[in-house]
Design a protein around this motif. Sequence first.
Motif: not given
Ligand code: PEP
Length: 342
Positions: A127, A132, A183, A186-187, A208, A238, A273
Amino acid sequence: MIIVMKKNATNEQIERVVSWIKSVGYMAHPSSGVERTIIGAVGDNRGKEHLKVIESLTGVEKIIPILKPYKLASREAKEGNTVIRVGDVEIGGTGFVVMAGPCSIESREQMMESAFIAKKGGADIIRGGAYKPRTSPYSFQGMEEEGLKLLKEAGEKTGMPVITEVLNTSEVDIVEEYADILQIGARNVQNFALLKKVGKAKKPVLLKRGMMTTIEELLMSAEYIISSGNDDVILCERGIRTFETATRNTLDISAVPVLKALTHLPVIIDPSHAAGHWRYIQPLTRGALAVGADGVMIEVHPEPEKAVSDGGQSLKPEKFYRLMDEVRKLEQFMRHEMKVSQ
Ligand code: PEP
Ligand code: MN
């Protein structure tokens, strides 16, 4: 509605049912199991009466209504579990899959080192975040395409598949070009435009759970992806927001058996996380194995104290190797014991 075909139904008979479903304005979603083909018919309720006629078509055994709002993601829609193949790795099969790597891709050196740590520890997938989602606009936002290139290179050098987050619809194509798994963080769990877009992608999607998302809402988000054409969805717990502040989020460990009862999709846990501290990664990974998760996603960094994001929850190489030793032993133990107790 689920149309269950007879065991000996021919391809022509299946095709006829599929065309019938489409002709009344529904989407047809066939899934062939070992025993028989099941066809999911999904759409709004308007063509419902016409669908009933299907029961009399040759090759059809029976029609079952799906009561859950998520149709294609539900257990009824498929015989057995969804197993997703990425290179030599199977997610949702008999093995416990470990995805490991840094939170963010920071430089060539850091990415390559991280990748070799993941490989040395015996992880299955690498990963690393190139785009970000950060709470603060002043925090590091990711290396973007430059990072994707490094991630791909790390995958090629180690011979391992790679996973990375996609944040926007406009970046799905480029991320798909470089990554083996997309991926959805979460947001973005309820970013419906993005879910539909990755539903058109040819790569599997790791979805997620959001920090405020119920299990049903998570499954509805998976439904967006599947109904857009992509069956390969992996769910990831998560951690969710609760009143507890001792950990970054609260890992909802019960989400695993609950999801396993409701859906055929693979389920993994991200303890990094969830907990927000490296100290809790090992015990929570043990929990993930014990509760029947199909794998974990863990943040690992060659020098966590220098990480540009999530250093506090990233494992140092030595700790990661020790964790992996234990994971593989526990995996063997669980497999043996489960067989014995069956
Ligand atoms: C990640 O896996 O880099 C991440 C930002 O996780 P999450 O979306 O679960 O906060
Ligand atoms: Mn992170």
